[in-house]
Design a protein around this motif. Structure first.
Motif, PDB file in Angstrom:
ATOM      1  N   ALA A  27       0.864  -1.190   0.000  1.00 54.16           N
ATOM      2  CA  ALA A  27       0.000   0.000   0.000  1.00 54.16           C
ATOM      3  C   ALA A  27       0.892   1.229   0.000  1.00 54.16           C
ATOM      4  CB  ALA A  27      -0.903  -0.017   1.229  1.00 54.16           C
ATOM      5  N   PRO A  28       0.493   2.285  -0.697  1.00 53.85           N
ATOM      6  CA  PRO A  28       1.372   3.449  -0.810  1.00 53.85           C
ATOM      7  C   PRO A  28       1.499   4.247   0.489  1.00 53.85           C
ATOM      8  CG  PRO A  28      -0.709   3.863  -1.923  1.00 53.85           C
ATOM      9  CD  PRO A  28      -0.723   2.435  -1.476  1.00 53.85           C
ATOM     10  N   VAL A  29       2.712   4.721   0.715  1.00 46.25           N
ATOM     11  CA  VAL A  29       3.001   5.689   1.763  1.00 46.25           C
ATOM     12  C   VAL A  29       3.503   6.931   1.036  1.00 46.25           C
ATOM     13  CG1 VAL A  29       4.452   6.257   3.741  1.00 46.25           C
ATOM     14  CG2 VAL A  29       3.551   3.939   3.473  1.00 46.25           C
ATOM     15  N   ILE A  30       2.807   8.044   1.222  1.00 47.43           N
ATOM     16  CA  ILE A  30       3.086   9.262   0.465  1.00 47.43           C
ATOM     17  C   ILE A  30       3.826  10.260   1.349  1.00 47.43           C
ATOM     18  CG2 ILE A  30       2.061  11.191  -0.809  1.00 47.43           C
ATOM     19  CD1 ILE A  30      -0.478   9.383  -1.112  1.00 47.43           C
ATOM     20  N   THR A  31       4.868  10.855   0.787  1.00 45.43           N
ATOM     21  CA  THR A  31       5.534  11.999   1.392  1.00 45.43           C
ATOM     22  C   THR A  31       5.513  13.107   0.344  1.00 45.43           C
ATOM     23  OG1 THR A  31       6.997  10.570   2.664  1.00 45.43           O
ATOM     24  CG2 THR A  31       7.650  12.880   2.452  1.00 45.43           C
ATOM     25  N   ALA A  32       5.029  14.272   0.727  1.00 41.96           N
ATOM     26  CA  ALA A  32       4.947  15.397  -0.205  1.00 41.96           C
ATOM     27  C   ALA A  32       5.749  16.563   0.359  1.00 41.96           C
ATOM     28  CB  ALA A  32       3.494  15.811  -0.410  1.00 41.96           C
ATOM     29  N   CYS A  33       6.541  17.182  -0.493  1.00 40.33           N
ATOM     30  CA  CYS A  33       7.329  18.355  -0.116  1.00 40.33           C
ATOM     31  C   CYS A  33       7.021  19.474  -1.099  1.00 40.33           C
ATOM     32  CB  CYS A  33       8.821  18.057  -0.183  1.00 40.33           C
ATOM     33  SG  CYS A  33       9.366  16.722   0.875  1.00 40.33           S
ATOM     34  N   SER A  34       6.951  20.683  -0.576  1.00 35.11           N
ATOM     35  CA  SER A  34       6.833  21.875  -1.409  1.00 35.11           C
ATOM     36  C   SER A  34       7.936  22.821  -0.978  1.00 35.11           C
ATOM     37  CB  SER A  34       5.473  22.552  -1.230  1.00 35.11           C
ATOM     38  OG  SER A  34       4.463  21.778  -1.819  1.00 35.11           O
ATOM     39  N   CYS A  35       8.556  23.473  -1.955  1.00 38.81           N
ATOM     40  CA  CYS A  35       9.627  24.396  -1.600  1.00 38.81           C
ATOM     41  C   CYS A  35       9.647  25.578  -2.545  1.00 38.81           C
ATOM     42  CB  CYS A  35      10.973  23.690  -1.578  1.00 38.81           C
ATOM     43  SG  CYS A  35      11.457  22.964  -3.150  1.00 38.81           S
ATOM     44  N   GLY A  36      10.243  26.641  -2.054  1.00 39.63           N
ATOM     45  CA  GLY A  36      10.448  27.863  -2.805  1.00 39.63           C
ATOM     46  C   GLY A  36      11.736  28.493  -2.322  1.00 39.63           C
ATOM     47  N   GLU A  37      11.987  29.723  -2.713  1.00 38.03           N
ATOM     48  CA  GLU A  37      13.236  30.379  -2.356  1.00 38.03           C
ATOM     49  C   GLU A  37      13.447  30.429  -0.836  1.00 38.03           C
ATOM     50  OE1 GLU A  37      15.141  34.736  -2.978  1.00 38.03           O
ATOM     51  OE2 GLU A  37      14.149  33.819  -4.706  1.00 38.03           O
ATOM     52  N   ASP A  38      12.432  30.797  -0.089  1.00 38.01           N
ATOM     53  CA  ASP A  38      12.518  30.876   1.373  1.00 38.01           C
ATOM     54  C   ASP A  38      11.430  30.044   2.033  1.00 38.01           C
ATOM     55  OD1 ASP A  38      14.656  32.675   1.299  1.00 38.01           O
ATOM     56  OD2 ASP A  38      13.298  34.364   1.024  1.00 38.01           O
ATOM     57  N   PHE A  39      11.114  28.899   1.440  1.00 35.02           N
ATOM     58  CA  PHE A  39       9.969  28.124   1.918  1.00 35.02           C
ATOM     59  C   PHE A  39      10.246  26.642   1.766  1.00 35.02           C
ATOM     60  CE2 PHE A  39       5.988  25.884   1.129  1.00 35.02           C
ATOM     61  CZ  PHE A  39       5.194  26.329   2.170  1.00 35.02           C
ATOM     62  N   PHE A  40       9.872  25.866   2.786  1.00 38.79           N
ATOM     63  CA  PHE A  40       9.911  24.412   2.696  1.00 38.79           C
ATOM     64  C   PHE A  40       8.817  23.858   3.599  1.00 38.79           C
ATOM     65  CE2 PHE A  40      11.060  20.167   4.099  1.00 38.79           C
ATOM     66  CZ  PHE A  40      11.310  19.545   2.893  1.00 38.79           C
ATOM     67  N   ARG A  41       8.045  22.960   3.053  1.00 34.57           N
ATOM     68  CA  ARG A  41       6.990  22.316   3.832  1.00 34.57           C
ATOM     69  C   ARG A  41       6.932  20.854   3.425  1.00 34.57           C
ATOM     70  NH1 ARG A  41       0.566  23.627   3.859  1.00 34.57           N
ATOM     71  NH2 ARG A  41       0.038  22.183   5.527  1.00 34.57           N
ATOM     72  N   GLU A  42       6.819  19.977   4.417  1.00 34.40           N
ATOM     73  CA  GLU A  42       6.742  18.540   4.171  1.00 34.40           C
ATOM     74  C   GLU A  42       5.532  17.979   4.905  1.00 34.40           C
ATOM     75  OE1 GLU A  42       9.486  14.509   4.662  1.00 34.40           O
ATOM     76  OE2 GLU A  42      10.246  16.421   5.384  1.00 34.40           O
ATOM     77  N   GLY A  60       1.948  27.008  -6.837  1.00 34.46           N
ATOM     78  CA  GLY A  60       2.975  27.902  -7.349  1.00 34.46           C
ATOM     79  C   GLY A  60       4.377  27.568  -6.865  1.00 34.46           C
ATOM     80  N   ARG A  61       4.523  26.530  -6.101  1.00 33.11           N
ATOM     81  CA  ARG A  61       5.830  26.124  -5.583  1.00 33.11           C
ATOM     82  C   ARG A  61       6.269  24.826  -6.273  1.00 33.11           C
ATOM     83  NH1 ARG A  61       6.479  29.671  -1.563  1.00 33.11           N
ATOM     84  NH2 ARG A  61       4.745  30.198  -0.203  1.00 33.11           N
ATOM     85  N   LEU A  62       7.525  24.485  -6.092  1.00 31.39           N
ATOM     86  CA  LEU A  62       8.041  23.221  -6.595  1.00 31.39           C
ATOM     87  C   LEU A  62       7.577  22.106  -5.662  1.00 31.39           C
ATOM     88  CD1 LEU A  62       9.898  21.560  -8.470  1.00 31.39           C
ATOM     89  CD2 LEU A  62      11.754  22.060  -6.870  1.00 31.39           C
ATOM     90  N   HIS A  63       7.037  21.025  -6.230  1.00 33.97           N
ATOM     91  CA  HIS A  63       6.536  19.895  -5.443  1.00 33.97           C
ATOM     92  C   HIS A  63       7.346  18.639  -5.744  1.00 33.97           C
ATOM     93  CE1 HIS A  63       2.990  22.201  -4.382  1.00 33.97           C
ATOM     94  NE2 HIS A  63       2.747  22.406  -5.660  1.00 33.97           N
ATOM     95  N   TRP A  64       7.643  17.901  -4.683  1.00 29.27           N
ATOM     96  CA  TRP A  64       8.207  16.562  -4.836  1.00 29.27           C
ATOM     97  C   TRP A  64       7.282  15.628  -4.080  1.00 29.27           C
ATOM     98  CZ3 TRP A  64      13.226  14.452  -2.145  1.00 29.27           C
ATOM     99  CH2 TRP A  64      13.398  13.122  -2.487  1.00 29.27           C
TER     100      TRP A  64
END
Length: 151
Positions: A27-42, A60-64
């Motif tokens: 079963a999937p386990v998801i981790t999502a990250c969003s980042c920008g110049e002065d921003f990171f959220r997981e 509007g941010r980069l997502h992994w």
């Protein structure tokens, strides 16, 4: 050292692009990250709804998005709908007998790699890792649950 043998091909006569989730797939386990110049959220969204909310809240941010386990047909199909990934390419994610490859499409790159690691019983496993690179996102999908991309 024992080698674990797993059936990695779709059944004969299966239509191209058919999603055949392997029996016993994690079963999937998801981790999502969003980042920008002065921003990171997981976050670790437990499902599609929560993943959609995370992406919308960080628009509007980069997502992994890292997914460990291919045991959800709905999640794999959601990636196709949300990111415009062709069904035949998504089928390559769950049909885990792919050789390493890199393919360029109009809106994304698709990479397949193999990862060798030892299972809990000492068996040598050869799992597939699929990666999508697109404008503003990276999606990595592991065949099983292993944290090869952790620091």
């Amino acid at each position: 050292m024992k080698k674990k043998h797993r059936l990695r091909r779709t059944p004969p006569g299966t239509a191209p692009g058919m999603f055949v989730i392997p029996e016993g797939a994690a079963a999937p386990v998801i981790t999502a990250c969003s980042c920008g110049e002065d921003f990171f959220r997981e976050a670790s969204p437990p499902g599609i709804k929560e993943l959609e909310e995370f992406l919308a809240a960080n628009a509007g941010r980069l997502h992994w998005i890292d997914v460990q386990g291919i045991g959800s047909r709905e999640l794999i199909e959601w990636f196709g709908q949300h990111f415009g990934i062709h069904p035949l390419v998504l089928a390559d994610v769950v049909n885990t007998g792919q050789r390493p490859k890199a393919e360029e499409y109009d809106r994304y790159f698709f990479l397949v790699s193999r990862m060798l690691h030892f299972g809990g019983d000492g068996a040598l496993l050869n799992d597939q890792v699929s990666v999508f690179l697109g404008a503003g996102y990276v999606i990595s999908i592991h065949e099983g649950r292993h944290e090869v991309l952790n620091p």
